[in-house]
Structure formats: C-alpha cells, structure tokens
Design a protein around this motif. Structure first.
Motif, PDB file in Angstrom:
ATOM      1  N   SER A   1     -54.778 -13.367 -19.933  1.00 55.88           N
ATOM      2  CA  SER A   1     -55.733 -13.560 -21.011  1.00 55.88           C
ATOM      3  C   SER A   1     -55.957 -12.228 -21.735  1.00 55.88           C
ATOM      4  CB  SER A   1     -57.027 -14.085 -20.382  1.00 55.88           C
ATOM      5  OG  SER A   1     -58.001 -14.228 -21.345  1.00 55.88           O
ATOM      6  N   ALA A   2     -55.298 -12.087 -22.896  1.00 55.68           N
ATOM      7  CA  ALA A   2     -55.274 -10.786 -23.585  1.00 55.68           C
ATOM      8  C   ALA A   2     -56.429 -10.621 -24.559  1.00 55.68           C
ATOM      9  CB  ALA A   2     -53.946 -10.601 -24.311  1.00 55.68           C
ATOM     10  N   LEU A   3     -56.959 -11.736 -25.085  1.00 58.57           N
ATOM     11  CA  LEU A   3     -58.139 -11.673 -25.961  1.00 58.57           C
ATOM     12  C   LEU A   3     -59.116 -12.744 -25.512  1.00 58.57           C
ATOM     13  CD1 LEU A   3     -56.559 -11.363 -29.554  1.00 58.57           C
ATOM     14  CD2 LEU A   3     -57.536  -9.512 -28.173  1.00 58.57           C
TER      15      LEU A   3
ATOM     16  N   GLY B   1     -58.992   1.595 -28.218  1.00 55.76           N
ATOM     17  CA  GLY B   1     -59.026   0.947 -26.913  1.00 55.76           C
ATOM     18  C   GLY B   1     -57.904   1.471 -26.059  1.00 55.76           C
ATOM     19  N   PRO B   2     -58.068   1.421 -24.747  1.00 56.32           N
ATOM     20  CA  PRO B   2     -57.020   1.938 -23.861  1.00 56.32           C
ATOM     21  C   PRO B   2     -55.748   1.083 -23.908  1.00 56.32           C
ATOM     22  CG  PRO B   2     -58.827   0.971 -22.600  1.00 56.32           C
ATOM     23  CD  PRO B   2     -59.243   0.939 -24.033  1.00 56.32           C
ATOM     24  N   ASN B   3     -54.699   1.550 -23.315  1.00 60.30           N
ATOM     25  CA  ASN B   3     -53.446   0.791 -23.245  1.00 60.30           C
ATOM     26  C   ASN B   3     -53.728  -0.593 -22.661  1.00 60.30           C
ATOM     27  OD1 ASN B   3     -51.792   3.796 -22.320  1.00 60.30           O
ATOM     28  ND2 ASN B   3     -51.502   2.714 -24.227  1.00 60.30           N
ATOM     29  N   GLY B   4     -53.156  -1.588 -23.315  1.00 61.34           N
ATOM     30  CA  GLY B   4     -53.294  -2.946 -22.783  1.00 61.34           C
ATOM     31  C   GLY B   4     -54.601  -3.625 -23.124  1.00 61.34           C
ATOM     32  N   ALA B   5     -55.420  -3.012 -23.972  1.00 66.78           N
ATOM     33  CA  ALA B   5     -56.738  -3.584 -24.290  1.00 66.78           C
ATOM     34  C   ALA B   5     -56.631  -4.850 -25.143  1.00 66.78           C
ATOM     35  CB  ALA B   5     -57.588  -2.549 -25.012  1.00 66.78           C
ATOM     36  N   GLY B   6     -55.525  -4.979 -25.903  1.00 64.67           N
ATOM     37  CA  GLY B   6     -55.367  -6.156 -26.752  1.00 64.67           C
ATOM     38  C   GLY B   6     -55.260  -5.844 -28.234  1.00 64.67           C
ATOM     39  N   LYS B   7     -55.111  -4.579 -28.589  1.00 62.42           N
ATOM     40  CA  LYS B   7     -55.064  -4.179 -30.002  1.00 62.42           C
ATOM     41  C   LYS B   7     -53.880  -4.806 -30.720  1.00 62.42           C
ATOM     42  CE  LYS B   7     -54.816   0.191 -28.841  1.00 62.42           C
ATOM     43  NZ  LYS B   7     -54.858   0.081 -27.383  1.00 62.42           N
ATOM     44  N   THR B   8     -52.689  -4.625 -30.145  1.00 67.57           N
ATOM     45  CA  THR B   8     -51.487  -5.152 -30.795  1.00 67.57           C
ATOM     46  C   THR B   8     -51.512  -6.679 -30.811  1.00 67.57           C
ATOM     47  OG1 THR B   8     -50.225  -3.185 -30.195  1.00 67.57           O
ATOM     48  CG2 THR B   8     -48.952  -5.153 -30.738  1.00 67.57           C
TER      49      THR B   8
HETATM   50  N1  ATP Z   1     -45.668 -11.422 -24.712  1.00 67.71           N
HETATM   51  C1  ATP Z   1     -46.538 -11.145 -23.740  1.00 67.71           C
HETATM   52  N2  ATP Z   1     -46.572 -11.889 -22.606  1.00 67.71           N
HETATM   53  C2  ATP Z   1     -47.481 -11.628 -21.640  1.00 67.71           C
HETATM   54  N3  ATP Z   1     -48.396 -10.636 -21.696  1.00 67.71           N
HETATM   55  C3  ATP Z   1     -48.405  -9.877 -22.792  1.00 67.71           C
HETATM   56  C4  ATP Z   1     -47.490 -10.070 -23.868  1.00 67.71           C
HETATM   57  N4  ATP Z   1     -47.748  -9.169 -24.834  1.00 67.71           N
HETATM   58  C5  ATP Z   1     -48.774  -8.424 -24.362  1.00 67.71           C
HETATM   59  N5  ATP Z   1     -49.171  -8.846 -23.144  1.00 67.71           N
HETATM   60  C6  ATP Z   1     -50.268  -8.293 -22.333  1.00 67.71           C
HETATM   61  O1  ATP Z   1     -51.477  -8.367 -23.060  1.00 67.71           O
HETATM   62  C7  ATP Z   1     -52.273  -7.201 -22.861  1.00 67.71           C
HETATM   63  C8  ATP Z   1     -52.612  -6.581 -24.196  1.00 67.71           C
HETATM   64  O2  ATP Z   1     -51.427  -6.026 -24.762  1.00 67.71           O
HETATM   65  P1  ATP Z   1     -51.439  -5.332 -26.180  1.00 67.71           P
HETATM   66  O3  ATP Z   1     -50.045  -4.973 -26.526  1.00 67.71           O
HETATM   67  O4  ATP Z   1     -52.201  -6.194 -27.130  1.00 67.71           O
HETATM   68  O5  ATP Z   1     -52.300  -4.024 -25.849  1.00 67.71           O
HETATM   69  P2  ATP Z   1     -52.609  -2.755 -26.760  1.00 67.71           P
HETATM   70  O6  ATP Z   1     -54.113  -2.639 -26.799  1.00 67.71           O
HETATM   71  O7  ATP Z   1     -51.904  -2.837 -28.047  1.00 67.71           O
HETATM   72  O8  ATP Z   1     -52.049  -1.573 -25.866  1.00 67.71           O
HETATM   73  P3  ATP Z   1     -51.289  -0.198 -26.289  1.00 67.71           P
HETATM   74  O9  ATP Z   1     -52.389   0.781 -26.565  1.00 67.71           O
HETATM   75  O10 ATP Z   1     -50.560   0.164 -25.046  1.00 67.71           O
HETATM   76  O11 ATP Z   1     -50.402  -0.474 -27.452  1.00 67.71           O
HETATM   77  C9  ATP Z   1     -51.460  -6.306 -21.932  1.00 67.71           C
HETATM   78  O12 ATP Z   1     -51.928  -6.472 -20.617  1.00 67.71           O
HETATM   79  C10 ATP Z   1     -50.041  -6.822 -22.075  1.00 67.71           C
HETATM   80  O13 ATP Z   1     -49.305  -6.631 -20.874  1.00 67.71           O
END
Ligand code: ATP
Ligand code: MG
Length: 308
Positions: free
Chosen positions: A19-21, A38-45
């Motif tokens: 659950s990313a968001l 937000g930290p790595n993996g927070a859900g920004k992308t």
């Molecule tokens: N296609 C996918 N399938 C499963 N999980 C995913 C997928 N894409 C992203 N995630 C997970 O969702 C979470 C959020 O990822 P996201 O790329 O949105 O983070 P981020 O905030 O952009 O991080 P970063 O600062 O590292 O770029 C992470 O735990 C990631 O592993």
C-alpha cells in the motif's frame, strides 16, 4: 481560486499488495512552486505517476485543471509536463527529433521556433543534432526537461530534477523553474535536497509512508517549527547544568564546554537577558557565543523521525 490540481482520498495498492498511498488529499494552487519532500519509498513517484496517468489509482480522484485524470485522460494529460525520476530516453534519436516528437505526442502542431527556444534555455542548442546516447548524464536530464516542456504544459512535475547533477546545472534548473513560474506555470517538484525546497518552494508538503503528514507555506513552516539556539562557549567546563538554571531549556554539549540554550522565535521574550544575568550571578563565564536557527532540514528530519 479553484486549485489547479486536486487530489481526493487517493489510495494505491500495488499488485504485490503493498500500500504505497493511503487516502491522500492534496490541493495545488495555480502558479505556485510546491515541493514534495519525503524519504525514499514514501510514495512521491507513485503520487506523481498517478497524477500523470502512468499508474492507475486504486481509489480516489484526481482533477488536473478540472479534468479527471481517468475519465478525461487526454485533456488532463495535455496540461501536464513530466520530468521523470528515471532517465528513459530513446538512445538513437537526436535531441532535436526527440523533443519535437514529444510535442507531437500531445497533438500540438509543429513549432520549431518554440523548440529552438526550449533547447537554448537548456543550453542544448549546440547538441541538437547529437544522438541522445552520446550525451552526458546531466545533458540527458536536460533533454528530459526539454521533452516535458515541448508541449507548453501549464503544470510541470519534476521528480528529483537535480539528483546527481552538478552545481551549475542545478542553478540553471532553478533559474529555468523560476522563469516558468513567471510565465504562469505551476510547478511541483520532489527533491532530497532540502536546500532546494528552501530556495525554491512557496509551499512544502511532507509525505511519509504513503500519507501526507504536513502541507504548509514555507515561510510559515520555518516560523512555526523554527527554534533558535544560543551556544555559549564556557571558560570552564561544567559537569552538569546548575540547579539555579533549571528553569531554562539548557543542554550541555562538547563535554561540558558548551551551554546550549534553545528558545522559541515566536515568543515575546527570548529569555536571553535573564539567562545571561543568572549565569553571571552563578559565576559561569563564557568566552564566546553564537546563535543558530533550525533549518528546514532539521524540521524535516524531526517530522519524519517522529512518525517512525
Ligand atoms: N510497481 C511497483 N510494484 C510494487 N511496489 C512498488 C511499485 N512501485 C513502487 N512500489 C513501492 O511503493 C513505495 C513507494 O515508492 P515510490 O517510488 O513512490 O517512492 P518515492 O517516494 O518516490 O521514493 P524515492 O525517494 O526513493 O524516489 C515503495 O515502497 C516502493 O517499493
Ligand atoms: Mg521517487
């Protein structure tokens, strides 16, 4: 004024079950520069990818300039330019053709003068006939920006635009972003460089573990959460803070050689005058002093840490 982007109760669960968001609500104001931290993996992308139509939401709604990004995808997407985090470019195309092609993708008629200007703004004009695979990493990033700008978007997403670029390019990017804002473009950027947010943003949002934990005017955020510290370098080290000074927010640092007083910048009185008098009475002498103010970085780190 109606927000240019409104995100309502948006959730994303990836196929893996992750659950990313989680119920994200966010409004972006027309014409602002909004920094999403937000930290790595927070859900920004993930959030950006949903708004740009690259990832499907699990639930919730996103409107881009009034257009629903699912039911009215083309109209919504036409408003948006995206500079993605990952470098993905067609290696064998030239700069000129790839940027023109990007414009065409949005059904816009050819406009060589506009593309020329975009390439010049990004110092890519000399490289217009070069194949992308021959460019350096920083130049490839410039190409991604040129591609995102080629269809004259009203909303520009920059997902870590300056990760791994040199100081000069970073400053060029800041200049470019300000120029776009002056022309009325709304900008949303993610960054790990807090100084970038501090420098550029009108408002700041913090996301952690798929939830927006704070959205605030930058100036207000700094004022609200900003703490000032007065550090006194002592002539003689202290073993502990003397009981007569117990009413002050004091800490001993540098093996007892520094007395650090933390005070609130909003408070009517800082308490510094009284503290200095009490120090003098307690016969504590200092040889130097300086003040420092907490940076956005300190604020950010403490916000995210408190959620762990
Ligand atoms: N296609 C996918 N399938 C499963 N999980 C995913 C997928 N894409 C992203 N995630 C997970 O969702 C979470 C959020 O990822 P996201 O790329 O949105 O983070 P981020 O905030 O952009 O991080 P970063 O600062 O590292 O770029 C992470 O735990 C990631 O592993
Ligand atoms: Mg990311």
């Amino acid at each position: 004024m109606q927000p240019i982007i409104s995100v309502t109760n948006l959730s994303k669960t990836y196929k893996s079950g992750f659950s990313a968001l989680k119920g994200v609500d966010l409004s972006i104001r027309r014409g602002e520069i909004f920094a999403l931290l937000g930290p790595n993996g927070a859900g920004k992308t993930t959030l950006i990818s949903i708004i740009c139509g690259l990832v499907n939401p699990s639930s919730g709604q996103v409107l881009a300039d009034g257009h629903d990004i699912v039911t009215d995808y083309r109209a919504a997407r036409a408003k948006i330019g995206l500079v993605p985090q990952e470098l993905t470019t067609d290696a064998f195309e030239t700069v000129w053709s790839t940027v023109n092609f990007s414009r065409g993708l949005f059904g816009k008629r050819r406009d060589p003068a506009l593309v020329e200007q975009v390439l010049k703004d990004l110092t890519l004009w000399d490289k217009r006939d070069t194949q992308i695979r021959m460019l350096s990493g920083g130049m490839k990033r410039r190409v991604l920006i040129a591609k995102a700008l080629a269809h004259e978007p009203q909303i520009l997403f920059l997902d870590e635009p300056t990760a791994g670029v040199d100081v000069e390019l970073r400053q060029d990017m800041w200049k470019l972003v300000r120029g776009l804002q002056e022309r009325g473009v709304t900008i949303i950027l993610t960054t790990h460089y807090i100084e970038e947010a501090e420098e550029m943003a009108d408002r700041i949002g913090v996301i952690s573990k798929g939830e927006i934990i704070l959205v605030e005017e930058k100036a207000e955020l700094m004022r609200k959460l900003g703490r000032k510290q007065l550090t006194l370098s002592l002539q003689e080290p202290l073993a502990s803070v003397p009981p007569v000074l117990a009413s002050y927010d004091l800490a001993l640092e540098a093996e007892g050689n520094e007395l650090v007083y933390t005070y609130d910048t909003k408070a009517e009185r800082t308490g510094i005058t009284a503290l200095l008098q009490d120090l003098s009475q307690a016969n504590i002498r200092f040889k130097d002093l300086h003040t420092s103010q907490s940076s956005l970085e300190d604020i950010f780190v403490s916000l995210v840490r408190d959620r762990r």
